[in-house]
Scaffold this active site. Structure first.
Site, short mmCIF file in Angstrom:
data_model
loop_
_atom_site.label_atom_id
_atom_site.label_comp_id
_atom_site.label_asym_id
_atom_site.label_seq_id
_atom_site.Cartn_x
_atom_site.Cartn_y
_atom_site.Cartn_z
N GLN A 48 4.79 7.22 1.99
CA GLN A 48 3.95 6.33 3.04
C GLN A 48 4.01 4.95 2.25
O GLN A 48 3.14 4.88 1.27
CB GLN A 48 2.91 6.79 3.57
CG GLN A 48 3.04 8.00 4.65
CD GLN A 48 3.62 7.71 5.83
OE1 GLN A 48 3.06 7.02 6.82
NE2 GLN A 48 4.98 7.91 5.95
N LEU B 117 0.82 -1.42 -0.05
CA LEU B 117 0.07 -0.02 0.14
C LEU B 117 0.89 1.26 -0.17
O LEU B 117 1.87 1.26 0.80
CB LEU B 117 -0.75 -0.13 1.10
CG LEU B 117 -1.83 1.24 1.62
CD1 LEU B 117 -3.04 0.65 2.35
CD2 LEU B 117 -1.11 2.33 2.42
N ARG C 37 1.08 15.45 14.29
CA ARG C 37 2.06 14.31 13.15
C ARG C 37 1.88 15.22 12.02
O ARG C 37 1.38 16.47 11.75
CB ARG C 37 1.25 13.10 13.00
CG ARG C 37 -0.17 12.91 12.46
CD ARG C 37 -0.41 11.52 12.07
NE ARG C 37 -1.84 11.46 11.87
CZ ARG C 37 -2.75 11.22 12.68
NH1 ARG C 37 -2.57 10.70 13.82
NH2 ARG C 37 -4.06 11.13 12.20
N GLU D 204 -4.78 16.93 9.21
CA GLU D 204 -3.56 15.96 8.68
C GLU D 204 -2.83 16.61 7.96
O GLU D 204 -3.54 17.67 6.82
CB GLU D 204 -4.15 14.55 8.43
CG GLU D 204 -4.81 13.68 9.08
CD GLU D 204 -4.95 12.41 8.93
OE1 GLU D 204 -4.52 11.36 9.74
OE2 GLU D 204 -5.42 11.80 7.75
N TYR E 157 5.65 7.73 10.26
CA TYR E 157 4.50 8.58 9.47
C TYR E 157 4.98 9.82 8.76
O TYR E 157 6.22 9.84 8.74
CB TYR E 157 3.47 8.79 10.66
CG TYR E 157 2.48 7.78 10.89
CD1 TYR E 157 2.82 6.46 10.57
CD2 TYR E 157 1.39 7.95 11.41
CE1 TYR E 157 1.84 5.54 10.72
CE2 TYR E 157 0.33 7.00 11.89
CZ TYR E 157 0.69 5.55 11.17
OH TYR E 157 -0.27 4.53 11.78
N SER E 158 3.89 10.39 8.18
CA SER E 158 4.46 11.39 7.27
C SER E 158 5.37 12.57 7.76
O SER E 158 5.34 12.80 8.84
CB SER E 158 3.06 11.99 6.41
OG SER E 158 2.48 10.89 5.73
N ASP F 119 0.44 8.85 1.52
CA ASP F 119 1.04 10.09 1.45
C ASP F 119 2.21 10.40 0.95
O ASP F 119 2.96 9.69 1.26
CB ASP F 119 0.99 10.93 2.87
CG ASP F 119 0.08 10.41 3.68
OD1 ASP F 119 -1.14 10.14 3.37
OD2 ASP F 119 0.16 11.13 4.90
#
Ligand code: FRU
Length: 465
Positions: free
Chosen positions: A30, A11, A131, A190, A73-74, A14
């Site tokens: 990501q 998968l 985040r 986000e 994470y991003s 971002d």
């Protein structure tokens, strides 16, 4: 997908760390390599000299340390003293609890990254939904904007500053739910990205928890922008209303860079964290989602236009053109206007028509209704087969540029005034385009086959990849 960035397997979500560094564009993303679902994220990495032909690079970040054990994470990338720095969120989950750390990593070769660990801990004012640091430099100071949720479950964008990328001071919330600038507008914001464009500060952000409002906000989560002026001293961002960035079905968590040519370029996830994710037709082929095409942003009045990059023309192969094509109350196909990896251009659209429709590969249709001034994209849902649609108002329709890849369409209207992005899962053998008009319409029609770029992996999936 023949010219979109897609995951080698697993998968993609971002885009991250989008930067031009040492004469090359770098783009991270990501990535969950092991399954077609979310979970512990890695940072995949591609690079390019022209934003069209991408090379796959080694994995940039793997979740190997305690502060990122449930995902890198991003985040974003900046250059300091010739080195490439990544700022990203370390995600830690313990049962129902979550911890979040903003982390720094450094590279001298743009391929291997040395981790410095957390440089910012969660301030007490927010929940652990804190985040996606986006960092930039202004007047020799680093600034960072972070997506956050207050303890009252309000989505916010929080501004920090630093001299060295390691010590960060919180300046405050620049905007968000229940501030004096915007009312109730979601429980979490986000991936905020704040940048200068056309003498203004634009913030692109992806709020979660915004209810549908008329024809707006029908995706599971939203993505849009604000235009205003950021006062760094007062820590005040005076901005106008939130505007949807893209009018289609799949568009989320975009990120921008400014390149050596001074262009502000944005790329997004052509996906959506949604309930139907497990129904994607590509899952049996062990991959899911892709990124959009990169687009150049321009501020026209207070509207952000998204223009396909000039470099996209490099992919053009052979094609057909029909100058001054005319239609009156009819439906027709044009010889040679067919394919599943192509660009379609309609210029100088004029006439007294009430409606113009273009059916793409049988199960998606773009419609412009001149009476109601409504532009619509409808498609057969990949989840339940029913027709679903998205809309926007459009004063007039002058031109269209439609990029079709094996399983996506991106429709740029009037040189980027509005864009509809969507995944499309047509029958692979259906490569036809049909035009219909109510009333009289004329246009110049151009169609190009597009060549494959190295962005795509050779996956065992002739149908959608
Ligand atoms: C947006 C997002 C980010 C987060 C990342 C995790 O799609 O939820 O907020 O950092 O995805 O993959």
């Amino acid at each position: 997908m023949n010219y979109h960035i897609m995951p080698p397997t697993g998968l993609i979500n971002d885009p991250n760390g989008f930067i031009e560094w040492n004469g090359k564009y770098h783009l991270f993303y990501q990535w969950q390599p092991f399954k077609t679902g979310h979970g512990t994220k890695f940072w995949g990495h591609v690079s390019s000299t022209d934003l069209v032909h991408w090379e796959h690079e080694p994995i940039a970040l793997a979740p190997s340390e305690w502060y990122e054990q449930d995902g890198c994470y991003s985040g974003s990338a900046v250059e300091q003293d010739g080195k490439l720095f990544l700022l990203y969120t370390g995600n830690v989950k313990e049962d129902d609890d979550r911890e979040t750390y903003q982390c720094l990593a450094e590279s001298s070769d743009g391929k291997t990254f040395k981790k410095h660990g957390p440089v910012l801990h969660l301030p007490k004012e927010y929940t652990a939904h804190f985040r996606d640091p986006k960092v930039w430099k202004k007047n020799d100071t680093w600034y960072m904007i972070i997506g956050a949720q207050t303890k009252k479950l309000e989505g916010r964008a929080v501004l920090f500053q630093s001299q060295d990328l390691k010590n960060w001071t919180r300046l405050g919330d620049v905007t968000g739910t229940n501030t004096d600038l915007i009312g109730e507008f979601g429980y979490m914001w986000e991936c905020p990205d704040l940048f200068e464009l056309g003498g203004k500060e634009v913030m692109v952000v992806s709020p979660q928890g915004v209810a549908p409002d008329g024809m707006l906000y029908h995706n599971e989560h939203q993505c849009g922008y604000l235009v205003g002026d950021l006062d760094y001293e007062e820590v005040k961002y005076r901005h106008g209303a939130f505007v949807e960035m893209d009018r289609g079905f799949e568009f989320y968590a975009p990120q921008t860079l400014v390149d050596a040519k001074g262009r502000r370029i944005m790329i997004a996830w052509m996906g959506m964290p949604d309930q139907y994710e497990q129904k994607h037709p590509t899952i049996p082929f062990k991959w899911i989602h892709s990124l959009t095409l990169p687009r150049e942003l321009k501020l026209v009045g207070n509207k952000v236009y998204q223009v396909p990059l000039e470099e996209m023309k490099m992919l053009r192969g052979d094609g057909v053109s029909y100058a001054g094509a005319e239609m009156v109350n009819e439906e027709k196909q044009f010889d040679g206007v067919e394919g599943d990896v192509m660009e379609l251009g309609l210029d100088d659209i004029s006439g007294t028509f009430e409606r113009l429709e273009i059916t793409l590969r049988g199960n998606a249709r773009f419609i412009y209704n001149k009476e109601t001034k409504l532009a619509t994209l409808e498609r057969a849902s990949f989840a339940h087969g029913q027709t679903e649609s998205r809309h926007c108002y459009l004063e007039e329709l002058n031109s269209l540029r439609i990029f079709v890849d094996k399983s996506s369409i991106e429709i740029f209207i009037n040189e980027g005034e509005e864009v509809f992005s969507a995944r499309q899962f047509a029958y692979p053998e259906n490569k036809g385009y049909s035009f219909a008009s109510k009333g009289y319409v004329s246009f110049d029609l151009n169609k190009w086959n597009l060549n494959k770029s190295a962005a795509a992996y050779q996956v065992q999936d002739e149908r959608y990849a």
